[in-house]
Enzyme design. Structure first.
Site, mmCIF file in Angstrom:
data_model
loop_
_atom_site.group_PDB
_atom_site.id
_atom_site.type_symbol
_atom_site.label_atom_id
_atom_site.label_comp_id
_atom_site.label_asym_id
_atom_site.label_seq_id
_atom_site.Cartn_x
_atom_site.Cartn_y
_atom_site.Cartn_z
ATOM 1 N N ASP A 253 11.218 -32.068 -60.835
ATOM 2 C CA ASP A 253 10.052 -31.197 -60.857
ATOM 3 C C ASP A 253 8.792 -31.947 -60.415
ATOM 4 O O ASP A 253 8.645 -33.148 -60.647
ATOM 5 C CB ASP A 253 9.846 -30.666 -62.283
ATOM 6 N N GLU B 164 11.471 -30.596 -55.747
ATOM 7 C CA GLU B 164 10.500 -29.510 -55.706
ATOM 8 C C GLU B 164 9.218 -30.059 -55.078
ATOM 9 O O GLU B 164 8.389 -30.649 -55.746
ATOM 10 C CB GLU B 164 10.207 -28.977 -57.116
#
EC number: 2.4.1.18
Length: 652
Positions: free
Chosen positions: A342, A397
């Site tokens: 993330d 991401e």
């Protein structure tokens, strides 16, 4: 250096530059990144005996029972004046068990076994580290390496709980092989129930895994597993990095859940958050040793001003030990098959992407704005993971479009397997918000779906958790809105809104699936057109769970049309499994007709024809194909049509 066990191969920058000649001016940067990685690998070998031993530090830090049932406690707290252990086992006496100071800021404590030979601290015992600061302060902390934390019902702060079950769960089933076509089901255990409560690992194992298997997904991406004190953070404000969230059950129940997924041939990825950490002090990493740094940069560099969280110091030897060992822990202890990293954009740049619009100019990806410490950490993490676990899957991401993000470290890349195609869901939401059906731009849609770096794999998706969060709503709700409450029954005539919405829901997802990338992702519940949005219990909604659940019960009512969307999603995945278009070369688009609203492309020996026109159907519509095929009835479903020279194009 290339002959060392822990080094990577001699770099092949020429291959990368052949794929994209515009990177030629930045060849020095790729070489520098590679050299920094090599330097770190050599240091690891010389000082720690290699990265295998270094990343196994979870076996030493925290608390560990020894063969004689004594307990070894080890912490890193460089700024602390003294450390003590307290807990249920000594009636919370603060100073009776001091740690001994070791070199490099480490502290050690050995607790001998009791007279009866049992450990001095038993399973499920609450503990705290008492930290004395140089300023004379006394702090109560959770071990950063704690494997299990929970909180009492009326408490706000989490406690460190010693987890050493007498019969730990042992995985039975081997890891499945890495899928060639990655079809990801993004899931959150806590919302995976129609009931207004936090759902459990056991519920997911019993009720959700069979659905995922039936739908044809071969990968689960689990969110919010790393412990987070604030439920509404969606798991992105991590407080305990080695602890599986106790909200959903015990560590053994999570292991059983992953093992059950493996038995179905499904790989499981952890949504790992190494880009930042919660600012919590009593039950987080922040100020663990009393300083404003320790695991993080000192402010202001060590603070993310938009997220309100702390930023790691990736140049620190002990921070690297902590984070890399964290990855090994989840792979070894729980048998995860890889990670979705993330917040990569925040890691890659000193500006963290704040107030920065990425135009695609290559100068944005090189130079002083790039945080080389975190970039090399990511290269190191990917190199170690793929060396120790050849079938490990890593997904980045990143919204910036960093070149070579998904190329091997031996090429100067960062080593990820996939990147999320984050522009695609944004484009679909933009179209639904701003454009009438007759104004849809086929060229713009195709450009968004195909605009990706050659040789770097992407995960395509029409919507994920981001689009469902409060302030936005699901794709189905954008299409059908309030009529989903009253007109989804097949017992009443289908309205124009529901008719249009269901057709476009199917078409958007299939077009994204087939053209948008080398993998596909769906967020839990969206496969059947889950209505409304996602919102976790918090003060602003009176701690309501109404929107923090997935209404699988809608599928159990036969006359509701949700099961039709579910069936389409299932058949879409099963058809991909048959033809393998995700593993094929990018689709060749032969038509993107603006007036007809038609898109035609072939991929993986399948021809796809989409008619997005709101009012026109076409007979005898000629399309170009690579090879002739036999003609079949136009009444057959689009997914089963073979290659042909002439077909009838129908909507939906």
């Amino acid at each position: 250096m290339a002959d060392r066990e822990d080094s990577v191969a001699i770099p092949e920058f020429s291959f990368l530059l052949q794929m994209d000649p515009y990177l030629k001016p930045y060849e020095k940067d790729f070489k520098r990144r590679y050299e920094l990685l090599q330097k770190q690998l050599v240091r690891l070998e010389e000082t720690e005996g290699g990265f295998d031993q270094f990343t196994s530090s979870y076996k030493n830090f925290g608390v560990h029972r020894q063969p004689d049932n004594s307990l070894l406690f080890l912490e890193w707290a460089p700024a602390a004046e003294a450390l003590f252990l307290t807990g249920d086992f000594n009636d919370w006496e603060k100073f009776s068990y001091p740690y001994t100071k070791k070199e490099f800021g480490k502290w050690e404590l050995i607790l001998p076994a009791k007279h009866d030979g049992t450990p001095a601290v038993g399973h499920n015992t609450r503990l705290k580290v008492v930290v004395h600061t140089k300023e004379g302060g006394r702090l109560y902390r959770i071990s950063p390496w704690a494997k299990y934390v929970n909180r009492e019902e009326k408490s706000i702060v989490y406690d460190w709980v010693h987890w050493d079950p007498p019969q730990p769960y042992t995985q039975i089933h081997p890891r499945p092989k890495k899928p060639t076509s990655l079809r990801i089901y993004e899931a959150h255990v806590g919302i995976a129930s129609p009931e207004g409560k936090v759902a459990s690992y056991t519920n997911f194992t019993t009720n959700v895994l069979p659905r995922i298997k039936d739908l044809g997904y071969n990968c689960i991406q689990l969110m919010a597993i790393m412990e987070h004190a604030y439920y509404a953070s969606f798991g992105y404000q991590v407080t305990s990095f080695f602890a599986a969230s106790s909200r959903y059950g015990t560590p053994e129940e999570l292991k059983r859940m992953i093992d059950a997924a493996h038995s179905m041939g499904i790989v499981v990825l952890l949504d790992v958050v190494h880009s930042h950490a919660s600012k919590n002090t009593e039950d987080g990493l922040n100020c663990f040793d009393g300083s404003d740094s320790c695991f993080f940069h000192s402010p202001p560099r060590g603070e993310h001003k938009l997220w309100g969280s702390r930023l790691f110091n990736y140049s620190s030897w002990e921070v690297q030990r902590f984070l890399l060992s964290n990855l090994r822990w989840w792979m070894e202890e729980y048998c995860f098959d890889g990670f979705r990293f993330d917040g990569i954009t925040s890691m890659l740049y000193h500006h963290h992407g704040i107030g920065t619009g990425f135009s695609g100019d290559y100068s944005e990806y090189f130079g002083l704005q790039v945080d080389e410490d975190s970039l090399v950490y990511l290269m190191l993490a990917n190199h170690i993971l793929h060396t120790l676990y050849p079938d490990c899957i890593t997904v980045a991401e990143d919204v910036s479009g960093m070149p070579a993000l998904c190329r091997g470290v031996e090429e100067g890349g960062l080593g990820f397997d996939y990147r999320l195609a984050m522009a695609i869901p944004d484009k679909w939401i933009q179209i639904l918000k701003e454009s009438k059906d007759e104004d849809w731009d086929m060229g713009d849609i195709v450009h968004t779906l195909t605009n990706r770096r050659y040789g770097e794999k992407c995960i395509a998706y029409a919507e994920s958790h981001d689009q469902a969060l409060v302030g936005d709503k699901s794709l189905a709700f954008w299409l059908m809105d309030k009529e989903m409450y009253t007109n989804m029954s097949s017992l009443i005539p289908m309205t124009a809104v529901i008719d249009r919405g269901m057709q476009l829901h199917k078409m958007i997802r299939l077009l994204t699936h087939a053209l948008g990338g080398e993998g596909y992702l769906n967020f839990i519940g969206n496969e059947f057109g889950h209505p409304e949005w996602l919102d976790f219990p918090r003060e602003g909604n009176n701690q309501s769970y109404h929107y923090a659940r997935r209404q699988f019960n809608l599928l159990e009512t036969d006359h509701l049309r949700y099961h039709q969307l579910y069936a389409f999603d299932r058949d879409m995945n099963r058809t991909e499994d048959q033809y393998g278009w995700l593993a094929a070369q990018p689709g060749f688009v032969s038509a993107k007709h603006g007036e007809d609203k038609v898109i035609v492309f072939d991929r993986g020996h399948v021809v796809f024809i989409f008619n997005f026109h709101p009012s026109k159907s076409f007979q005898d519509y000629r399309v170009a194909v690579e090879a002739p095929g036999r003609s079949t009835s136009p009444a057959e479903p689009l997914l089963s049509w073979p290659t042909r020279r002439e077909i009838t194009v129908i909507r939906g």
